[in-house]
Design a protein around this motif. Structure first.
Motif, PDB file in Angstrom:
ATOM      1  N   ASP A  98       0.714   4.099   1.422  1.00  0.00           N
ATOM      2  CA  ASP A  98       0.936   4.667   2.751  1.00  0.00           C
ATOM      3  C   ASP A  98       1.967   3.849   3.534  1.00  0.00           C
ATOM      4  O   ASP A  98       2.824   4.398   4.214  1.00  0.00           O
ATOM      5  CB  ASP A  98      -0.372   4.737   3.542  1.00  0.00           C
ATOM      6  N   ASP A  99       1.888   2.518   3.420  1.00  0.00           N
ATOM      7  CA  ASP A  99       2.848   1.656   4.103  1.00  0.00           C
ATOM      8  C   ASP A  99       4.248   1.852   3.530  1.00  0.00           C
ATOM      9  O   ASP A  99       5.239   1.863   4.263  1.00  0.00           O
ATOM     10  CB  ASP A  99       2.445   0.190   3.983  1.00  0.00           C
ATOM     11  N   ALA A 125       5.431   4.571   2.047  1.00  0.00           N
ATOM     12  CA  ALA A 125       5.943   5.875   2.462  1.00  0.00           C
ATOM     13  C   ALA A 125       6.419   5.826   3.916  1.00  0.00           C
ATOM     14  O   ALA A 125       7.467   6.385   4.258  1.00  0.00           O
ATOM     15  CB  ALA A 125       4.866   6.935   2.295  1.00  0.00           C
ATOM     16  N   GLU A 126       5.682   5.130   4.763  1.00  0.00           N
ATOM     17  CA  GLU A 126       6.083   5.008   6.169  1.00  0.00           C
ATOM     18  C   GLU A 126       7.388   4.241   6.297  1.00  0.00           C
ATOM     19  O   GLU A 126       8.276   4.610   7.080  1.00  0.00           O
ATOM     20  CB  GLU A 126       4.982   4.299   6.965  1.00  0.00           C
ATOM     21  N   GLN A 127       7.546   3.196   5.514  1.00  0.00           N
ATOM     22  CA  GLN A 127       8.780   2.412   5.551  1.00  0.00           C
ATOM     23  C   GLN A 127       9.967   3.257   5.095  1.00  0.00           C
ATOM     24  O   GLN A 127      11.045   3.192   5.684  1.00  0.00           O
ATOM     25  CB  GLN A 127       8.634   1.178   4.657  1.00  0.00           C
ATOM     26  N   GLN A 128       9.774   4.065   4.059  1.00  0.00           N
ATOM     27  CA  GLN A 128      10.854   4.918   3.571  1.00  0.00           C
ATOM     28  C   GLN A 128      11.233   5.961   4.623  1.00  0.00           C
ATOM     29  O   GLN A 128      12.409   6.251   4.823  1.00  0.00           O
ATOM     30  CB  GLN A 128      10.436   5.605   2.271  1.00  0.00           C
ATOM     31  N   ARG A 129      10.227   6.513   5.328  1.00  0.00           N
ATOM     32  CA  ARG A 129      10.526   7.473   6.397  1.00  0.00           C
ATOM     33  C   ARG A 129      11.321   6.817   7.517  1.00  0.00           C
ATOM     34  O   ARG A 129      12.262   7.389   8.054  1.00  0.00           O
ATOM     35  CB  ARG A 129       9.230   8.058   6.966  1.00  0.00           C
ATOM     36  N   ASP A 130      10.945   5.587   7.867  1.00  0.00           N
ATOM     37  CA  ASP A 130      11.671   4.861   8.917  1.00  0.00           C
ATOM     38  C   ASP A 130      13.119   4.619   8.502  1.00  0.00           C
ATOM     39  O   ASP A 130      14.042   4.759   9.307  1.00  0.00           O
ATOM     40  CB  ASP A 130      10.987   3.532   9.222  1.00  0.00           C
ATOM     41  N   GLU A 131      13.311   4.232   7.236  1.00  0.00           N
ATOM     42  CA  GLU A 131      14.674   3.987   6.762  1.00  0.00           C
ATOM     43  C   GLU A 131      15.501   5.266   6.779  1.00  0.00           C
ATOM     44  O   GLU A 131      16.672   5.249   7.144  1.00  0.00           O
ATOM     45  CB  GLU A 131      14.636   3.391   5.352  1.00  0.00           C
ATOM     46  N   ARG A 132      14.893   6.386   6.379  1.00  0.00           N
ATOM     47  CA  ARG A 132      15.612   7.662   6.409  1.00  0.00           C
ATOM     48  C   ARG A 132      15.973   8.045   7.834  1.00  0.00           C
ATOM     49  O   ARG A 132      17.079   8.529   8.103  1.00  0.00           O
ATOM     50  CB  ARG A 132      14.758   8.767   5.785  1.00  0.00           C
ATOM     51  N   HIS A 137       0.854  -1.182   0.000  1.00  0.00           N
ATOM     52  CA  HIS A 137       0.000   0.000   0.000  1.00  0.00           C
ATOM     53  C   HIS A 137       0.893   1.236   0.000  1.00  0.00           C
ATOM     54  O   HIS A 137       1.904   1.276   0.705  1.00  0.00           O
ATOM     55  CB  HIS A 137      -0.901  -0.016   1.233  1.00  0.00           C
TER      56      HIS A 137
END
Length: 62
Positions: free
Chosen positions: A39-40, A42-49, A37
């Motif tokens: 949204d999921d 985008a959230e994963q990319q934010r966590d990695e950053r 999804h």
């Protein structure tokens, strides 16, 4: 003669039932792969950053 035909019919029916059960079980065992999804993702990319920033901040400390 009638017994021979009956035996062949039973074997054919058993074979068809066995094959249908086999294909049904393989169908249920198949793992479908879908895109994540947005949204999921985008959230994963934010966590990695965020993790990269933490690693960089820790490596820059004296």
């Amino acid at each position: 003669m009638m017994i021979m035909v009956s035996i062949i019919c039973v074997i054919v029916v058993a074979l068809i039932i066995g094959l249908s059960l086999l294909t049904t079980s393989k169908g249920y065992a198949y793992k479908h792969k879908v895109d994540p999804h947005p949204d999921d993702l985008a959230e994963q990319q934010r966590d990695e950053r965020g993790q990269k920033k933490e690693v960089n901040a820790q490596s820059n400390r004296p």
